[in-house]
Design a protein around this motif. Structure first.
Motif, PDB file in Angstrom:
ATOM      1  N   LYS A  24      81.289 -15.167 -62.734  1.00  0.00           N
ATOM      2  CA  LYS A  24      81.738 -14.962 -64.112  1.00  0.00           C
ATOM      3  C   LYS A  24      83.224 -15.316 -64.255  1.00  0.00           C
ATOM      4  O   LYS A  24      84.002 -14.603 -64.889  1.00  0.00           O
ATOM      5  N   LYS A  60      78.602 -13.191 -70.534  1.00  0.00           N
ATOM      6  CA  LYS A  60      79.185 -11.859 -70.347  1.00  0.00           C
ATOM      7  C   LYS A  60      78.114 -10.775 -70.339  1.00  0.00           C
ATOM      8  O   LYS A  60      78.321  -9.698 -69.775  1.00  0.00           O
ATOM      9  N   ARG A  61      76.958 -11.048 -70.960  1.00  0.00           N
ATOM     10  CA  ARG A  61      75.871 -10.068 -71.022  1.00  0.00           C
ATOM     11  C   ARG A  61      74.784 -10.329 -69.982  1.00  0.00           C
ATOM     12  O   ARG A  61      73.745  -9.686 -69.999  1.00  0.00           O
ATOM     13  N   MET A  62      75.044 -11.278 -69.074  1.00  0.00           N
ATOM     14  CA  MET A  62      74.062 -11.621 -68.042  1.00  0.00           C
ATOM     15  C   MET A  62      74.442 -11.006 -66.703  1.00  0.00           C
ATOM     16  O   MET A  62      75.607 -10.903 -66.365  1.00  0.00           O
ATOM     17  N   ASP A  63      73.405 -10.634 -65.974  1.00  0.00           N
ATOM     18  CA  ASP A  63      73.572 -10.215 -64.584  1.00  0.00           C
ATOM     19  C   ASP A  63      72.767 -11.214 -63.757  1.00  0.00           C
ATOM     20  O   ASP A  63      71.536 -11.150 -63.742  1.00  0.00           O
ATOM     21  N   ALA A  65      71.273 -12.615 -60.589  1.00  0.00           N
ATOM     22  CA  ALA A  65      70.901 -12.197 -59.235  1.00  0.00           C
ATOM     23  C   ALA A  65      70.932 -13.385 -58.286  1.00  0.00           C
ATOM     24  O   ALA A  65      71.369 -13.260 -57.146  1.00  0.00           O
ATOM     25  N   VAL A  91      67.842 -13.734 -63.528  1.00  0.00           N
ATOM     26  CA  VAL A  91      68.919 -13.136 -64.302  1.00  0.00           C
ATOM     27  C   VAL A  91      68.360 -12.021 -65.177  1.00  0.00           C
ATOM     28  O   VAL A  91      67.203 -12.076 -65.597  1.00  0.00           O
ATOM     29  N   ARG A  92      69.170 -11.023 -65.419  1.00  0.00           N
ATOM     30  CA  ARG A  92      68.836  -9.983 -66.391  1.00  0.00           C
ATOM     31  C   ARG A  92      69.727 -10.249 -67.602  1.00  0.00           C
ATOM     32  O   ARG A  92      70.944 -10.332 -67.483  1.00  0.00           O
ATOM     33  N   TYR A  93      69.062 -10.420 -68.770  1.00  0.00           N
ATOM     34  CA  TYR A  93      69.800 -10.738 -69.990  1.00  0.00           C
ATOM     35  C   TYR A  93      69.209  -9.928 -71.137  1.00  0.00           C
ATOM     36  O   TYR A  93      67.998 -10.006 -71.401  1.00  0.00           O
TER      37      TYR A  93
END
Length: 133
Positions: A24, A60-63, A65, A91-93
């Motif tokens: 990020k 910014k709202r993504m994680d 993996a 990804v978690r979004y």
């Protein structure tokens, strides 16, 4: 410069972009991505097009993996490189887990002494489909 040198460069650029995404690192992303960038994604639910600022806000709202990228083809012209990229990400979004493989077409342009991606087209790869060497 060897004929394949720009394609070797784009492999490095794609890896740098992947690393900046995972970290990020907005400053690195802005060095790699042209201000007129647009991402066009095609899915079964329709298409989406986002510009650089919209894309950075979504990031910014993504994680993320995991994210793997593999350049499978490249065409280099004087100031443009078009790369076909096989990518897989998890990804978690916005509360949803996305685990998908996509075929990307990235258009890189020379800006001064560096390269920036100005367009990306993304299409999902259906299960069981083999892409490139």
């Amino acid at each position: 410069m060897a004929a394949d040198a720009p394609c070797m460069d784009v492999r490095d650029l794609e890896r740098d972009w992947r690393d900046a995404l995972i970290d990020k690192d907005e400053a690195a992303l802005r060095r790699l991505i042209h201000p007129q960038y647009k991402l066009v994604g095609i899915r079964s639910t329709g298409s989406v097009a986002v510009n650089l600022e919209q894309w950075i806000e979504a990031l910014k709202r993504m994680d993320i993996a995991s994210l793997e990228v593999r350049v499978i083809e490249c065409v280099a012209l004087d100031n443009v490189i078009v790369a076909t990229v096989d990518a897989q990400w998890k990804v978690r979004y916005l509360g949803q887990v996305i685990d998908e493989r996509v075929l990307l077409t990235d258009v890189w342009v020379r800006v001064g002494d560096s390269w920036q991606v100005v367009r990306r087209h993304s299409s999902p790869v259906p299960p069981g489909i083999t892409i490139g060497a």
